[in-house]
Design an enzyme around this catalytic site. Sequence first.
Site, mmCIF file in Angstrom:
data_model
loop_
_atom_site.group_PDB
_atom_site.id
_atom_site.type_symbol
_atom_site.label_atom_id
_atom_site.label_comp_id
_atom_site.label_asym_id
_atom_site.label_seq_id
_atom_site.Cartn_x
_atom_site.Cartn_y
_atom_site.Cartn_z
ATOM 1 N N HIS A 1 -38.635 0.842 -0.962
ATOM 2 C CA HIS A 1 -39.171 1.245 0.348
ATOM 3 C C HIS A 1 -38.432 2.460 0.931
ATOM 4 C CE1 HIS A 1 -41.466 0.993 3.907
ATOM 5 N NE2 HIS A 1 -41.509 -0.312 4.078
ATOM 6 N N ASP B 1 -59.197 -0.925 -8.792
ATOM 7 C CA ASP B 1 -59.897 -1.445 -9.969
ATOM 8 C C ASP B 1 -59.452 -0.641 -11.195
ATOM 9 O OD1 ASP B 1 -61.658 -2.114 -11.980
ATOM 10 O OD2 ASP B 1 -63.466 -1.889 -10.759
#
Length: 418
Positions: free
Chosen positions: A173, A391
Site C-alpha cells: 500500500h 475477467d
Amino acid sequence: MGHNCSALTGDSGKKEEMSKVKIISTSHVKPGKMIGRKECQLVTFDLPYLAFHYNQKLLFYKCGEFEEKVEKLKDGLRVVLEEFYQLAGKLGKDEDGVFRVEYDDDMDGVEVVEATAMEIGIEELAAEDGTASFKDLIPYNGVLNLEGLHRPLLSVQVTKLKDGVAMGCAFNHAILDGTSTWHFMSSWAHICSGSNSVPVSPFLERTKVRNTRVKLDLSLPPNPVNGEANQGPQLREKLFRFSEAAIDKIKSKVNSTPPSESSKPFSTFQSLAYHVWHHVTLARELKPQDYTVFTLFADCRKRVDPPMPESYFGNLIHAIFTVTAAGLLSANPPQFGASLVKKAIEAHNAKAIEERNKEWEAAPKIFEYKDAGVNCVAVGSSPRFKVYDVDFGWGKPEGVRSGSNNRFDGMVYLYQGK
C-alpha cells in the site's frame, strides 16, 4: 446494480481457522523485457502508509483447467509488468534516507504462489461473512508495507478450489492506492483475454504531483513476523448487500429535505455513508455526549492543482474526517449526518490538500491503520471500482473481497454489487 458493504465491529467471538489450503509451489515473474535500473521517489501521498499492512484482495472464479489458467496468468503478468514494472521492484532509500521504489532487471519480481484447497467451494466463499475462513487464500497476512524493503511489492496466490479458482493478491500500500490497484488488475485481465497491450498506460511520474523530499527514520519492529500476536480483540465481521431498491429508498429518505447550502442532492455515497455511520453508532450504544468520527479515503487525482490523470500510479488519496456527538447524529434527521459527510468531501479542495501536505511534511506522522479516530466508522475501497469487470478470459468473478489486513473496529469496505 447494488453495493456490497463489509463492516467490522468489536467482538471476542472465535472464528474457526481454515487450514484446508496446501501450498504447492512458489515462483517469481518479471517483466517480459529488459527495463534497466529505475528509481522513483515516494511522495507525501505515499509515505503515511508505510506502517499499514499490505492491501489484500480476493477474487474467486467458477472455472476448471487450473494449470492452464496459472500459466496464462503468468504469461499475462510478464506482459503487464512491462508497463507496471514498479510492482516487480522493491522499496529502497536514497543516500539522504528518502524512500523510493526501485526496479532492476536482476530483482526477483512478483511472487506467484500456487496452492490447492479442494474442500472449499465457490458457494462457500460467496456466502462467507468474515475473512477468517479464507485467510489462507491470500498471502502476506499481518505483513507491514515497510517490509517491502526486503520482499516483493506484490504477491499473488492462485488456489485451485473444488469448483473454481481463487486469486489472492497482496499489494504494498505504500506504492499504490485502490484506483491504481484496479487499474493494474483490469490491465492484467485485458492482456490475459487476448490483447497485446495495456489499454491505458500507468502514469509513473509521482513527483509531478508533489516533489517535496521527506526523510523518514523508520525501521521494522524487532519481530515483524506476521504481526499476529498483537492484533488485539478478534473482530466480528458482516457482509451487507444493498439492492438497487434499498439504495434508492435510503437515498430518497436522506434527500426528503435536500441540503440547504446547495441545490445538489445528496449522492448515493453520501446517503449510504450516513446510513452506515448512523446505524453503527446506534449499535455501539454510545452516550449522547460521546464523539463519533466518520472517515473516508478520497481520491485526489481530480482535486489537486494541476489535476492528475486517472492513470496516475501511486497513492493519491487523503483520509477525510468529520466528527459529531452520538446524540446529535441520532436525534437529528438524516440530512444532518449526510451534510457533515458532504461538507467534509466538498471542503477537501486543492487548497486544503496543499495545506494538509505542508502540515504533514513539517511534522511527518506515520499512521497505523487503526488511527482513524474515536468511535470511528471508516470507509475504504469504492463502488466506483469496476471489480466485477476483472475477467481474465474465463468469466467475471463470482465474488470480490478485501482480506484480513488493515481491519479494526468500525472499518467498512464498500464494493459495487454483483
